[in-house]
Design a protein around this motif. Structure first.
Motif, PDB file in Angstrom:
ATOM      1  N   ARG A  50     -15.177 -45.440 -25.729  1.00 24.91           N
ATOM      2  CA  ARG A  50     -14.402 -44.469 -25.285  1.00 24.91           C
ATOM      3  C   ARG A  50     -12.625 -45.159 -24.479  1.00 24.91           C
ATOM      4  NH1 ARG A  50     -14.502 -42.286 -20.712  1.00 24.91           N
ATOM      5  NH2 ARG A  50     -13.953 -40.431 -19.479  1.00 24.91           N
ATOM      6  N   ASP A  98     -11.222 -30.335 -23.759  1.00 25.75           N
ATOM      7  CA  ASP A  98     -13.243 -30.518 -23.425  1.00 25.75           C
ATOM      8  C   ASP A  98     -12.884 -30.240 -24.642  1.00 25.75           C
ATOM      9  OD1 ASP A  98     -12.877 -27.515 -21.751  1.00 25.75           O
ATOM     10  OD2 ASP A  98     -12.177 -28.220 -23.530  1.00 25.75           O
TER      11      ASP A  98
ATOM     12  N   HIS B  29     -27.688 -32.680 -18.453  1.00 21.83           N
ATOM     13  CA  HIS B  29     -26.778 -32.008 -18.368  1.00 21.83           C
ATOM     14  C   HIS B  29     -26.507 -30.833 -18.624  1.00 21.83           C
ATOM     15  CE1 HIS B  29     -26.039 -35.897 -20.726  1.00 21.83           C
ATOM     16  NE2 HIS B  29     -25.379 -36.040 -19.653  1.00 21.83           N
ATOM     17  N   SER B  31     -23.767 -28.879 -19.879  1.00 19.54           N
ATOM     18  CA  SER B  31     -22.983 -28.851 -21.061  1.00 19.54           C
ATOM     19  C   SER B  31     -23.304 -29.237 -22.216  1.00 19.54           C
ATOM     20  CB  SER B  31     -21.778 -28.906 -21.269  1.00 19.54           C
ATOM     21  OG  SER B  31     -20.766 -28.429 -20.283  1.00 19.54           O
ATOM     22  N   TYR B  48     -20.991 -23.447 -28.649  1.00 13.44           N
ATOM     23  CA  TYR B  48     -21.517 -24.482 -27.016  1.00 13.44           C
ATOM     24  C   TYR B  48     -21.612 -23.451 -26.043  1.00 13.44           C
ATOM     25  CZ  TYR B  48     -16.119 -23.290 -25.175  1.00 13.44           C
ATOM     26  OH  TYR B  48     -15.257 -22.647 -25.004  1.00 13.44           O
ATOM     27  N   SER B  93     -24.974 -32.914 -26.031  1.00  7.56           N
ATOM     28  CA  SER B  93     -24.853 -32.745 -24.301  1.00  7.56           C
ATOM     29  C   SER B  93     -24.383 -33.701 -23.472  1.00  7.56           C
ATOM     30  CB  SER B  93     -26.268 -32.374 -23.471  1.00  7.56           C
ATOM     31  OG  SER B  93     -26.813 -34.008 -23.534  1.00  7.56           O
ATOM     32  N   SER B  94     -23.380 -32.469 -22.823  1.00  5.68           N
ATOM     33  CA  SER B  94     -22.484 -34.156 -21.629  1.00  5.68           C
ATOM     34  C   SER B  94     -22.961 -33.406 -20.167  1.00  5.68           C
ATOM     35  CB  SER B  94     -21.080 -33.365 -22.378  1.00  5.68           C
ATOM     36  OG  SER B  94     -20.577 -32.637 -21.905  1.00  5.68           O
ATOM     37  N   ARG B  97     -18.598 -29.645 -18.989  1.00  6.85           N
ATOM     38  CA  ARG B  97     -17.497 -29.491 -20.189  1.00  6.85           C
ATOM     39  C   ARG B  97     -16.165 -29.544 -19.349  1.00  6.85           C
ATOM     40  NH1 ARG B  97     -17.394 -27.925 -25.519  1.00  6.85           N
ATOM     41  NH2 ARG B  97     -14.737 -26.883 -25.800  1.00  6.85           N
ATOM     42  N   GLU B 101     -15.121 -35.807 -20.702  1.00  6.53           N
ATOM     43  CA  GLU B 101     -16.662 -36.294 -21.129  1.00  6.53           C
ATOM     44  C   GLU B 101     -17.265 -37.038 -21.742  1.00  6.53           C
ATOM     45  OE1 GLU B 101     -17.698 -36.697 -17.000  1.00  6.53           O
ATOM     46  OE2 GLU B 101     -19.332 -36.058 -18.399  1.00  6.53           O
ATOM     47  N   THR B 102     -18.243 -37.821 -21.864  1.00  9.05           N
ATOM     48  CA  THR B 102     -18.552 -38.807 -22.881  1.00  9.05           C
ATOM     49  C   THR B 102     -20.033 -37.117 -23.132  1.00  9.05           C
ATOM     50  OG1 THR B 102     -18.272 -40.701 -22.751  1.00  9.05           O
ATOM     51  CG2 THR B 102     -20.275 -40.416 -24.221  1.00  9.05           C
ATOM     52  N   GLN B 103     -19.647 -37.232 -24.748  1.00  3.72           N
ATOM     53  CA  GLN B 103     -21.010 -36.185 -25.955  1.00  3.72           C
ATOM     54  C   GLN B 103     -22.069 -37.008 -26.209  1.00  3.72           C
ATOM     55  OE1 GLN B 103     -19.336 -33.236 -27.978  1.00  3.72           O
ATOM     56  NE2 GLN B 103     -18.006 -32.323 -26.628  1.00  3.72           N
ATOM     57  N   TYR B 104     -23.315 -36.739 -25.719  1.00  3.11           N
ATOM     58  CA  TYR B 104     -24.329 -37.186 -26.215  1.00  3.11           C
ATOM     59  C   TYR B 104     -25.009 -36.827 -27.436  1.00  3.11           C
ATOM     60  CZ  TYR B 104     -23.423 -40.446 -22.435  1.00  3.11           C
ATOM     61  OH  TYR B 104     -22.747 -41.374 -21.551  1.00  3.11           O
TER      62      TYR B 104
END
Lengths: 112, 114
Positions: A50, A98, B29, B31, B48, B93-94, B97, B101-104
């Protein structure tokens, strides 16, 4: 609208060698985030690295590092000491603010 | 800590049938997201949920509905499946939002509509 371009559909590298995957993006924003995700044959999407656009220092995560050129809107991924387990699809992604926008991916094959 | 889980892993439907894809996360999480992945394309956002109780359309929402059942679970429903909905579906998910933010991601559900 933001777009992400990965111009190399496929690449190959020999085990223990270094390979660089290219990514360019188009945006008029100044602050944003960039990601590289790995998708192995299992199809699981795994975060590799990242980068925050306001940071000049290139992100590094073990054998993975990026070359972030903000002015050129370029975000390449360098994989050092390639391993067989690095064989996967690699997706570059842009986030602002976002919303995550993905490139079309580069398929990397690591040969023994 | 399983992260993001999805069920089923694979499903075959006939045109016009309905089904619900399930997603759950155990990372607390706020979001959650649904994406689809088609050959030669990156992931595209379907819907989302920024927080429990809210849902919003993404880039390609037509033909889908979602439910944020609680903080952990976010389901995607196809009311009348079409061949164009043949795809691999990913839930993510993060923490929230927000910018950066990293989404997994979950392991994906492969859907074939005949």
């Amino acid at each position: 609208a933001q777009t992400v371009t990965q111009s190399q559909p496929e690449m190959s590298v020999q085990e223990a060698e270094t390979v660089t995957l290219s990514c360019t993006y188009d945006t008029s924003e100044n602050n944003y985030y960039l990601f590289w995700y790995k998708q192995p044959p299992s199809r699981q999407m795994i975060l590799v690295i990242r980068q925050e656009a306001y940071k000049q220092q290139n992100a590094t995560e073990n054998r993975f590092s990026v070359n972030f050129q903000k002015a050129a809107k370029s975000f390449s991924l360098k994989i050092s000491d390639s391993q067989l387990g690095d064989t996967a699809m690699y997706f570059c992604a842009f986030m602002k603010p976002d919303k995550l926008i993905f490139g079309t991916g580069t398929r990397l094959q690591v040969f023994p | 800590n399983a992260g993001v889980t999805q069920t089923p892993k694979f499903q075959v439907l006939k045109t016009g049938q309905s089904m619900t894809l399930q997603c759950a996360q155990d990372m607390n999480h706020n979001s959650m997201y649904w994406y689809r992945q088609d050959p030669g394309m990156g992931l595209r956002l379907i819907y989302y949920s920024a927080s429990e109780g809210t849902t919003d359309k993404g880039e390609v929402p037509n033909g889908y509905n979602v439910s944020r059942l609680n903080k952990r679970e976010f389901s995607l429903r196809l009311e009348s499946a079409a061949p164009s909905q043949t795809s691999v579906y990913f839930c993510a998910s993060s923490a929230y939002r927000g910018s950066g933010e990293t989404q997994y991601f979950g392991p994906g559900t492969r859907l074939l509509v005949l």
